[in-house]
Design a protein around this motif. Structure first.
Motif, short mmCIF file in Angstrom:
data_model
loop_
_atom_site.label_atom_id
_atom_site.label_comp_id
_atom_site.label_asym_id
_atom_site.label_seq_id
_atom_site.Cartn_x
_atom_site.Cartn_y
_atom_site.Cartn_z
N PHE A 115 0.86 -1.18 0.00
CA PHE A 115 0.00 0.00 0.00
C PHE A 115 0.90 1.23 0.00
O PHE A 115 1.71 1.42 0.90
CB PHE A 115 -0.89 0.01 1.25
CG PHE A 115 -2.10 0.90 1.16
CD1 PHE A 115 -1.98 2.28 1.08
CD2 PHE A 115 -3.38 0.37 1.17
CE1 PHE A 115 -3.09 3.10 1.00
CE2 PHE A 115 -4.51 1.18 1.09
CZ PHE A 115 -4.36 2.54 1.01
N ILE A 116 0.74 2.07 -1.01
CA ILE A 116 1.53 3.30 -1.14
C ILE A 116 0.59 4.48 -0.91
O ILE A 116 -0.44 4.59 -1.61
CB ILE A 116 2.18 3.40 -2.53
CG1 ILE A 116 3.05 2.17 -2.79
CG2 ILE A 116 3.02 4.68 -2.64
CD1 ILE A 116 3.42 1.98 -4.25
N TYR A 117 0.92 5.32 0.03
CA TYR A 117 0.03 6.42 0.41
C TYR A 117 0.78 7.75 0.34
O TYR A 117 1.95 7.83 0.71
CB TYR A 117 -0.49 6.20 1.83
CG TYR A 117 -1.36 7.32 2.35
CD1 TYR A 117 -2.57 7.60 1.75
CD2 TYR A 117 -0.96 8.09 3.44
CE1 TYR A 117 -3.37 8.64 2.21
CE2 TYR A 117 -1.76 9.11 3.92
CZ TYR A 117 -2.97 9.38 3.30
OH TYR A 117 -3.75 10.41 3.76
N VAL A 118 0.08 8.77 -0.12
CA VAL A 118 0.69 10.09 -0.25
C VAL A 118 0.16 11.00 0.85
O VAL A 118 -1.04 11.26 0.94
CB VAL A 118 0.40 10.72 -1.63
CG1 VAL A 118 1.04 12.09 -1.73
CG2 VAL A 118 0.93 9.80 -2.73
N SER A 119 1.08 11.49 1.70
CA SER A 119 0.73 12.42 2.76
C SER A 119 1.32 13.78 2.44
O SER A 119 1.31 14.20 1.28
CB SER A 119 1.20 11.90 4.12
OG SER A 119 0.76 12.74 5.16
N VAL A 120 1.89 14.46 3.42
CA VAL A 120 2.35 15.84 3.26
C VAL A 120 3.72 15.99 3.92
O VAL A 120 3.92 15.53 5.05
CB VAL A 120 1.36 16.83 3.90
CG1 VAL A 120 1.84 18.26 3.73
CG2 VAL A 120 -0.04 16.66 3.32
N PHE A 121 4.64 16.64 3.24
CA PHE A 121 5.94 16.94 3.83
C PHE A 121 5.78 17.93 4.98
O PHE A 121 4.97 18.83 4.93
CB PHE A 121 6.88 17.52 2.77
CG PHE A 121 8.28 17.78 3.26
CD1 PHE A 121 9.10 16.72 3.62
CD2 PHE A 121 8.77 19.06 3.35
CE1 PHE A 121 10.38 16.95 4.07
CE2 PHE A 121 10.06 19.30 3.79
CZ PHE A 121 10.86 18.24 4.17
N ASN A 122 6.57 17.74 6.02
CA ASN A 122 6.50 18.59 7.22
C ASN A 122 5.21 18.40 8.01
O ASN A 122 4.86 19.23 8.86
CB ASN A 122 6.64 20.08 6.88
CG ASN A 122 8.08 20.56 6.89
OD1 ASN A 122 8.96 19.91 7.45
ND2 ASN A 122 8.33 21.70 6.26
#
Length: 292
Positions: A115-122
């Motif tokens: 499972f590859i998930y995109v979140s947020v830097f910082n």
């Protein structure tokens, strides 16, 4: 060949990810709310997906009955599913957390391998913002799930930087704070390669930015130079956002999040490891060319 589900397949990043998985010889299923949308170019130049997807599932992750069987037969799930603008019907928790949680539950039930998930830097520095909380709450669930996973944390997208072009045309360019905070936004085509590479490695967390680093003021000046404009630069004190925030929370939480995130951008450096080759100046030129 792997069977891959791309959730958020009609979005800025999702389209490039679906195309990249297909170009590498995989079978691609996309989840979208509006199937017709992916048959036309995206508003930020995203590619048409006709010919790059094998199966289109029309569904809404906030409505479980529309996504039954979504993960059946899949080896890999990629999700960039999340709210990109207020819709006044759903909260960030409804989409960014619960929507992805439902997909993860189905992935676990059907034996998905990655499972590859995109979140947020910082993100860890912005946990007072509700949509960041939703991202990170899901990221925490993913870590605890036992699933093989990767969480990708990009800096700003080129599509977001396009707003600089829109603002500079007004003749007045607001500069957040002193305009000295740095970032390296990334094109979705470059980020898609990072995400698809993650399907074949064991990295659990990847921070990703583009090849060039700019201060906020330099971003504004690049937009002005590319557009051939000479705007009036106006420094906007960050305390104004702090004053507006409590009022915005009473009106709409999503609007409040936009204000809070904007203030955070003015206070934080956002430089991640550099990836890719796409240049922001070229993207600005492409945007202006598309406008005619």
């Amino acid at each position: 060949m792997k069977n891959v589900l791309v959730a958020g397949g009609s979005g800025y990043l999702g389209r490039y990810v679906a195309r990249e998985f297909k170009k590498r010889g995989n079978r691609v299923r996309v989840l979208v709310r509006n199937p017709e949308k992916i048959m036309n170019p995206g508003e930020h130049g995203e590619p048409v997906l006709q010919g790059f997807v094998d199966e289109v599932i029309s569904g809404d992750a906030t409505r479980p009955e529309t996504i039954r069987g979504l993960c059946e037969g899949m080896d890999i799930v990629f999700s960039s599913l999340g709210m990109t603008r207020p819709d006044f019907r759903h909260s960030s928790f409804d989409v960014d957390y619960m929507g992805n949680r439902r997909i993860l539950d189905m992935a676990l039930e059907t034996g998905v391998k990655k499972f590859i998930y995109v979140s947020v830097f910082n993100a860890e520095k912005m946990l007072d913002i509700s949509n960041i909380q939703a991202h990170e709450q899901f990221a925490g669930e993913l870590r605890k799930s036992g699933m093989n996973y990767t969480i990708v944390r990009p800096t700003g997208y080129f599509s977001d930087m396009g707003q600089f072009l829109n603002i500079v045309k007004s003749g007045v360019m607001p500069i957040l704070g002193e305009g000295d905070k740095r970032s390296n936004p990334i094109h979705a085509e470059d980020l898609a390669k990072v995400c698809v590479d993650a399907a074949g490695n064991d990295l659990t967390d990847i921070d990703a930015g583009g090849p060039d680093v700019f201060t906020y003021r330099e971003l504004a000046e690049l937009a002005a130079e590319t557009a051939g404009k000479t705007p009036l630069y106006v420094e906007v004190p960050l305390w104004i956002a702090d004053v507006l925030l409590p009022v915005a929370k009473l009106v709409n939480r999503d609007i409040a999040d936009i204000i809070a995130f904007t203030a955070a951008v003015g206070r934080l450096d956002g430089v991640a490891p550099r990836h890719g080759t796409r240049r922001l100046k070229d993207y600005f030129r492409e945007c202006l060319s598309a406008e005619g």
